[in-house]
Motif scaffolding. Structure first.
Motif, PDB file in Angstrom:
ATOM      1  N   SER A  35      -9.079 -55.611   3.166  1.00  0.00           N
ATOM      2  CA  SER A  35     -10.225 -54.739   3.432  1.00  0.00           C
ATOM      3  C   SER A  35     -11.115 -55.302   4.538  1.00  0.00           C
ATOM      4  O   SER A  35     -11.542 -54.575   5.444  1.00  0.00           O
ATOM      5  CB  SER A  35     -11.043 -54.562   2.148  1.00  0.00           C
ATOM      6  OG  SER A  35     -12.205 -53.813   2.403  1.00  0.00           O
ATOM      7  N   LYS A  36     -11.367 -56.614   4.499  1.00  0.00           N
ATOM      8  CA  LYS A  36     -12.216 -57.240   5.523  1.00  0.00           C
ATOM      9  C   LYS A  36     -11.563 -57.166   6.905  1.00  0.00           C
ATOM     10  O   LYS A  36     -12.234 -56.930   7.908  1.00  0.00           O
ATOM     11  CB  LYS A  36     -12.499 -58.693   5.143  1.00  0.00           C
ATOM     12  CG  LYS A  36     -13.516 -58.845   4.020  1.00  0.00           C
ATOM     13  CD  LYS A  36     -13.627 -60.293   3.581  1.00  0.00           C
ATOM     14  CE  LYS A  36     -14.573 -60.426   2.387  1.00  0.00           C
ATOM     15  NZ  LYS A  36     -14.604 -61.804   1.858  1.00  0.00           N
ATOM     16  N   LEU A  37     -10.248 -57.366   6.952  1.00  0.00           N
ATOM     17  CA  LEU A  37      -9.552 -57.290   8.241  1.00  0.00           C
ATOM     18  C   LEU A  37      -9.595 -55.874   8.805  1.00  0.00           C
ATOM     19  O   LEU A  37      -9.761 -55.685  10.013  1.00  0.00           O
ATOM     20  CB  LEU A  37      -8.089 -57.734   8.077  1.00  0.00           C
ATOM     21  CG  LEU A  37      -7.832 -59.219   7.802  1.00  0.00           C
ATOM     22  CD1 LEU A  37      -6.331 -59.492   7.766  1.00  0.00           C
ATOM     23  CD2 LEU A  37      -8.475 -60.098   8.861  1.00  0.00           C
ATOM     24  N   LEU A  38      -9.457 -54.877   7.943  1.00  0.00           N
ATOM     25  CA  LEU A  38      -9.516 -53.483   8.401  1.00  0.00           C
ATOM     26  C   LEU A  38     -10.915 -53.131   8.906  1.00  0.00           C
ATOM     27  O   LEU A  38     -11.075 -52.451   9.920  1.00  0.00           O
ATOM     28  CB  LEU A  38      -9.106 -52.541   7.266  1.00  0.00           C
ATOM     29  CG  LEU A  38      -7.614 -52.551   6.895  1.00  0.00           C
ATOM     30  CD1 LEU A  38      -7.388 -51.804   5.591  1.00  0.00           C
ATOM     31  CD2 LEU A  38      -6.774 -51.935   8.013  1.00  0.00           C
ATOM     32  N   THR A  39     -11.934 -53.627   8.193  1.00  0.00           N
ATOM     33  CA  THR A  39     -13.314 -53.390   8.633  1.00  0.00           C
ATOM     34  C   THR A  39     -13.552 -54.021   9.996  1.00  0.00           C
ATOM     35  O   THR A  39     -14.160 -53.418  10.894  1.00  0.00           O
ATOM     36  CB  THR A  39     -14.314 -53.959   7.606  1.00  0.00           C
ATOM     37  OG1 THR A  39     -14.147 -53.264   6.372  1.00  0.00           O
ATOM     38  CG2 THR A  39     -15.749 -53.807   8.087  1.00  0.00           C
ATOM     39  N   SER A  40     -13.057 -55.248  10.170  1.00  0.00           N
ATOM     40  CA  SER A  40     -13.191 -55.940  11.455  1.00  0.00           C
ATOM     41  C   SER A  40     -12.525 -55.137  12.568  1.00  0.00           C
ATOM     42  O   SER A  40     -13.074 -55.013  13.670  1.00  0.00           O
ATOM     43  CB  SER A  40     -12.563 -57.337  11.363  1.00  0.00           C
ATOM     44  OG  SER A  40     -12.561 -57.966  12.624  1.00  0.00           O
ATOM     45  N   MET A  41     -11.350 -54.573  12.271  1.00  0.00           N
ATOM     46  CA  MET A  41     -10.637 -53.780  13.274  1.00  0.00           C
ATOM     47  C   MET A  41     -11.398 -52.491  13.598  1.00  0.00           C
ATOM     48  O   MET A  41     -11.476 -52.077  14.759  1.00  0.00           O
ATOM     49  CB  MET A  41      -9.233 -53.450  12.781  1.00  0.00           C
ATOM     50  CG  MET A  41      -8.346 -52.837  13.853  1.00  0.00           C
ATOM     51  SD  MET A  41      -6.869 -52.107  13.173  1.00  0.00           S
ATOM     52  CE  MET A  41      -7.553 -50.714  12.305  1.00  0.00           C
ATOM     53  N   LEU A  42     -11.980 -51.867  12.583  1.00  0.00           N
ATOM     54  CA  LEU A  42     -12.770 -50.649  12.802  1.00  0.00           C
ATOM     55  C   LEU A  42     -13.962 -50.932  13.713  1.00  0.00           C
ATOM     56  O   LEU A  42     -14.303 -50.128  14.582  1.00  0.00           O
ATOM     57  CB  LEU A  42     -13.270 -50.100  11.465  1.00  0.00           C
ATOM     58  CG  LEU A  42     -12.298 -49.249  10.651  1.00  0.00           C
ATOM     59  CD1 LEU A  42     -12.867 -48.980   9.272  1.00  0.00           C
ATOM     60  CD2 LEU A  42     -12.012 -47.931  11.355  1.00  0.00           C
ATOM     61  N   LEU A  43     -14.576 -52.087  13.527  1.00  0.00           N
ATOM     62  CA  LEU A  43     -15.771 -52.423  14.305  1.00  0.00           C
ATOM     63  C   LEU A  43     -15.438 -52.925  15.704  1.00  0.00           C
ATOM     64  O   LEU A  43     -16.176 -52.670  16.656  1.00  0.00           O
ATOM     65  CB  LEU A  43     -16.598 -53.480  13.555  1.00  0.00           C
ATOM     66  CG  LEU A  43     -17.210 -53.025  12.225  1.00  0.00           C
ATOM     67  CD1 LEU A  43     -17.844 -54.195  11.510  1.00  0.00           C
ATOM     68  CD2 LEU A  43     -18.237 -51.916  12.461  1.00  0.00           C
ATOM     69  N   ASN A  44     -14.342 -53.657  15.826  1.00  0.00           N
ATOM     70  CA  ASN A  44     -14.029 -54.322  17.098  1.00  0.00           C
ATOM     71  C   ASN A  44     -12.905 -53.676  17.885  1.00  0.00           C
ATOM     72  O   ASN A  44     -12.647 -54.052  19.034  1.00  0.00           O
ATOM     73  CB  ASN A  44     -13.674 -55.792  16.836  1.00  0.00           C
ATOM     74  CG  ASN A  44     -14.795 -56.549  16.178  1.00  0.00           C
ATOM     75  OD1 ASN A  44     -15.922 -56.508  16.640  1.00  0.00           O
ATOM     76  ND2 ASN A  44     -14.506 -57.218  15.071  1.00  0.00           N
ATOM     77  N   GLY A  45     -12.207 -52.710  17.270  1.00  0.00           N
ATOM     78  CA  GLY A  45     -11.071 -52.090  17.940  1.00  0.00           C
ATOM     79  C   GLY A  45      -9.807 -52.910  17.759  1.00  0.00           C
ATOM     80  O   GLY A  45      -9.809 -53.967  17.121  1.00  0.00           O
ATOM     81  N   VAL A  46      -8.714 -52.412  18.313  1.00  0.00           N
ATOM     82  CA  VAL A  46      -7.423 -53.095  18.189  1.00  0.00           C
ATOM     83  C   VAL A  46      -7.359 -54.180  19.267  1.00  0.00           C
ATOM     84  O   VAL A  46      -7.039 -53.912  20.422  1.00  0.00           O
ATOM     85  CB  VAL A  46      -6.252 -52.094  18.338  1.00  0.00           C
ATOM     86  CG1 VAL A  46      -4.915 -52.815  18.226  1.00  0.00           C
ATOM     87  CG2 VAL A  46      -6.358 -51.003  17.277  1.00  0.00           C
ATOM     88  N   GLN A  47      -7.701 -55.392  18.867  1.00  0.00           N
ATOM     89  CA  GLN A  47      -7.732 -56.524  19.794  1.00  0.00           C
ATOM     90  C   GLN A  47      -6.575 -57.462  19.474  1.00  0.00           C
ATOM     91  O   GLN A  47      -6.433 -57.899  18.333  1.00  0.00           O
ATOM     92  CB  GLN A  47      -9.055 -57.297  19.661  1.00  0.00           C
ATOM     93  CG  GLN A  47     -10.297 -56.452  19.878  1.00  0.00           C
ATOM     94  CD  GLN A  47     -10.473 -56.049  21.324  1.00  0.00           C
ATOM     95  OE1 GLN A  47      -9.891 -56.656  22.212  1.00  0.00           O
ATOM     96  NE2 GLN A  47     -11.267 -55.024  21.570  1.00  0.00           N
ATOM     97  N   PRO A  48      -5.730 -57.786  20.455  1.00  0.00           N
ATOM     98  CA  PRO A  48      -4.612 -58.691  20.177  1.00  0.00           C
ATOM     99  C   PRO A  48      -5.105 -60.099  19.881  1.00  0.00           C
ATOM    100  O   PRO A  48      -6.209 -60.469  20.278  1.00  0.00           O
ATOM    101  CB  PRO A  48      -3.806 -58.663  21.477  1.00  0.00           C
ATOM    102  CG  PRO A  48      -4.800 -58.307  22.531  1.00  0.00           C
ATOM    103  CD  PRO A  48      -5.788 -57.390  21.873  1.00  0.00           C
ATOM    104  N   PRO A  49      -4.284 -60.909  19.182  1.00  0.00           N
ATOM    105  CA  PRO A  49      -4.673 -62.306  18.909  1.00  0.00           C
ATOM    106  C   PRO A  49      -4.941 -63.043  20.217  1.00  0.00           C
ATOM    107  O   PRO A  49      -4.316 -62.767  21.241  1.00  0.00           O
ATOM    108  CB  PRO A  49      -3.446 -62.884  18.194  1.00  0.00           C
ATOM    109  CG  PRO A  49      -2.751 -61.694  17.597  1.00  0.00           C
ATOM    110  CD  PRO A  49      -2.992 -60.577  18.561  1.00  0.00           C
ATOM    111  N   PRO A  50      -5.870 -63.997  20.215  1.00  0.00           N
ATOM    112  CA  PRO A  50      -6.216 -64.703  21.457  1.00  0.00           C
ATOM    113  C   PRO A  50      -5.070 -65.584  21.954  1.00  0.00           C
ATOM    114  O   PRO A  50      -4.278 -66.102  21.165  1.00  0.00           O
ATOM    115  CB  PRO A  50      -7.424 -65.561  21.050  1.00  0.00           C
ATOM    116  CG  PRO A  50      -7.281 -65.737  19.576  1.00  0.00           C
ATOM    117  CD  PRO A  50      -6.644 -64.487  19.062  1.00  0.00           C
ATOM    118  N   LEU A  51      -4.988 -65.733  23.277  1.00  0.00           N
ATOM    119  CA  LEU A  51      -3.961 -66.594  23.871  1.00  0.00           C
ATOM    120  C   LEU A  51      -4.456 -68.034  23.917  1.00  0.00           C
ATOM    121  O   LEU A  51      -5.633 -68.277  24.195  1.00  0.00           O
ATOM    122  CB  LEU A  51      -3.655 -66.144  25.302  1.00  0.00           C
ATOM    123  CG  LEU A  51      -2.976 -64.788  25.491  1.00  0.00           C
ATOM    124  CD1 LEU A  51      -2.886 -64.474  26.983  1.00  0.00           C
ATOM    125  CD2 LEU A  51      -1.588 -64.780  24.879  1.00  0.00           C
TER     126      LEU A  51
END
Length: 636
Positions: free
Chosen positions: A172-188
């Motif tokens: 649930s927390k990860l989905l909320t983070s995605m809703l707020l921040n958009g689909v961001q790939p893992p950092p390089l």
């Protein structure tokens, strides 16, 4: 002051090495005489336990913060591998490189993920003379799992599978983070330089269906690397140099003698090429003049360079029509670019004593390869081997590429294998540091399972194929009566999106290594794993957003203040499916097989459809008859 976790980890590793050394010493003493237990060993073990406790407390604190602090999506599979890797090392510290296998569970009733390392570890222990039941290994791994933020429960099944159930609060927390921040790939970790060599048609020849796969696959690979944040250079290694230009220039001089002052109206370059080739094959005088033109072109005489540029420009305009249709961005860097660099390559191989003479040719034998490279022909000319070596060297040393990918048909596999091996032999790159790879692909077949040809047996022109796609796309849209609801401009936009999207997706959804059957009927079908179905699913999702009629601020406030509960099975399934996106990206990055992404998108679309059919996303207010979202939880 350094990072406390790193410091404690380093101290812990040092002490564990010392414990292993003392333990080995004790075992040695046991075999020879009686002894008293080492006080030093007992002190170390006690200190070790204290360090482990403090390290676990710190790690747990960091893990609890991890899902909230970054805007990037978390790779759950990688996180589970970290957790199980730590447990495996703690359980069997003497086992070198034990297998670490964590995969999504294929059946939801058995859990969300599965660790299958125990069976492989049992085989490794057996090879070392220790027989252990895989279930016992699995039990020991589970006992040594560190405290973590994502695992709810585990259970051991069958011969030693460890089924993993995720915490709903974590998802649930990860989905909320995605809703707020958009689909961001893992950092390089580092932003690497990537070069992708693709498309590569020949000047004076039209692009045909054989160029379709390289163009589509190469462009999609570039998009993947760009999305992930890499520094990408898209290169078009066009065939713009060689003996064929002699006959083309000689024919140009005869047919358009005033070409230097009046731009020649070459409308059909393919026909122009065929005419010059026919003369070259049948007229000895013309052939001699063609060879003279090649020499003068290679000497860079201005009039001949101008004629060469004219021919190249006609081709470029035709290529660009295809690239505009398929929305391809690419930098042309043809064989001519590397001409001056070839001399340097030959000299480098000679200076290192790697060149042999064979009937006037200069060849290079590469250890482990059965076919030598010909870097200078008997007439002193260079070859494809020379230009490909020069291109590889330029990309490694001048462009400073960390990753170089050649998207060329599988028939060239042996050639590139030898080129890459030669580059390693001469010391241009270390494959452990720099990734140089041939991403081969199969041929395009007709519905008769033979090479895709026209009825007359000719190669299919790529532009003809794209125009046929546009025609069929419009027929399909009119069949669905979209022309009655869309404006003329919208209809043309939809026509192009469907036509070119379906052609691209039909290619990408097949394993690139295999041949694939080109069928307009299949690719325009809105059932099954096709672009047409995905476009339909996407349109359905967008219609929910329109019907809900909520602005961005309201949605953001809901995401910030309302917990995603994931109570319904279909909602839980969809949430987990969405969060697998980073895992899919990582897999494609590793093997460059883009059909994995197509399979995932199809799974995501069908999972959403199941969710949509089972859960209310938007419902009508009985009093106002207006659409509204259910108030119980944030809709996925």
């Amino acid at each position: 002051m350094g990072d406390p976790v790193t410091e404690y980890t380093a101290r812990l590793q040092h002490q564990e090495r010392e414990i292993q050394s003392l333990s080995a010493e004790i075992e040695s003493l046991k075999k020879s005489q009686s002894f008293e237990p080492s006080q030093r060993l007992e002190d170390l073990r006690e200190e070790n336990n204290r360090l482990k406790y403090r390290l676990n407390v710190m790690k747990r604190s960091l893990q609890e913060e991890t899902p909230h602090c970054g805007k990037s999506m978390l790779n759950i599979n990688q996180r589970l591998q970290d957790v199980f890797g730590e447990a495996i090392r703690a359980s069997f510290p003497d086992l070198d490189n034990p297998p670490l296998a964590v995969t999504p569970n294929q059946q939801a009733k058995f859990g969300d993920y599965q660790c299958n390392s125990a069976m492989g570890m049992a085989q490794m222990l057996k090879a070392k003379g220790t027989k252990v039941n895989p279930r016992e290994i699995a039990e020991k791994i589970v006992q040594n799992l560190p405290d973590n933020e994502l695992i709810q429960t585990t259970e051991i099944a069958g011969p030693g599978f460890i089924n993993i159930h995720l915490k709903k609060t974590f998802v649930s927390k990860l989905l909320t983070s995605m809703l707020l921040n958009g689909v961001q790939p893992p950092p390089l970790a580092t932003r690497k330089r990537v070069i992708v060599d693709f498309s590569s048609p020949n000047i004076a020849k039209e692009m045909h269906v054989g160029h379709l796969r390289s163009t589509i696959i190469g462009d999609s690979m570039c998009r993947l690397f760009e999305f992930l944040g890499y520094d990408v250079l898209r290169l078009n290694h066009v065939g713009d140099w060689g003996t064929q230009f002699g006959m083309l220039i000689a024919h140009l001089q005869d047919k358009f003698p005033d070409y230097l002052t009046v731009s020649p109206p070459i409308g059909d370059l393919q026909m122009f090429y065929k005419e010059s080739k026919k003369r070259f094959d049948e007229d000895e005088e013309f052939k001699k003049r063609a060879y003279q033109c090649v020499v003068r072109l290679q000497s860079k005489e201005p009039d001949f360079i101008k004629a060469w540029n004219m021919i190249c420009d006609v081709s470029r305009r035709e290529f660009q029509k295809v690239y505009d249709c398929l929305d391809i961005k690419i930098v042309e860097r043809g064989e001519s670019f590397y001409q001056n660099r070839m001399t340097q390559v030959v000299k480098e191989f000679e200076d290192k004593g790697l060149v042999e003479l064979d009937e006037g040719r200069k060849i290079v034998f590469v250890p482990g390869q059965s076919i030598p490279l010909t870097i200078v022909k008997s007439d002193g000319g260079y070859t494809y081997d020379t230009s490909d070596l020069a291109a590889l060297r330029q990309r490694l040393f001048e462009e400073k590429a960390d990753i170089v990918i050649y998207v060329v048909d599988s028939g060239q596999g042996t050639h590139f294998q030898v080129i890459f091996a030669a580059g390693q032999m001469i010391g241009w790159y270390d494959p452990q540091v720099t990734r140089v790879e041939h991403a081969g692909f199969g041929v395009v077949l007709g519905e008769d399972k033979k090479k895709f040809k026209t009825r007359s047996g000719d190669t299919v022109r790529l532009m003809d194929l794209l125009e046929e796609g546009l025609k069929r796309s419009m027929d399909k849209l009119k069949e669905k009566e979209r022309d009655k609801v869309l404006t003329p401009e919208e209809l043309v936009k939809a026509q192009r999106a469907v036509a070119f999207g379906c052609i691209k997706y039909a290619d990408l959804s097949h394993n690139r290594i295999n041949d694939y059957v080109f069928s307009f009927d299949k690719m325009l079908d809105d059932r099954g794993n096709t672009a047409a179905y995905l476009l339909y699913a996407f349109t359905r999702i967008r219609s929910i957003a329109r019907l809900a009629n909520l602005d961005e601020a309201s949605l953001r406030k809901a995401a910030e203040t309302t917990e995603i509960l994931l109570d319904h099975d279909k909602e839980w399934k969809l949430g987990k499916c969405i969060l697998r996106f980073p895992e899919i990206l990582q897999k494609i990055l590793d093997d460059l097989l883009l059909h994995t992404l197509c399979d995932y998108l199809y799974e995501l679309a069908t999972t959403f459809t199941e969710f949509y059919d089972s859960c209310y996303c938007v419902e009508k207010d009985r009093q106002t008859d207006r659409a509204c979202c259910p108030p119980t939880s944030t809709p996925l």
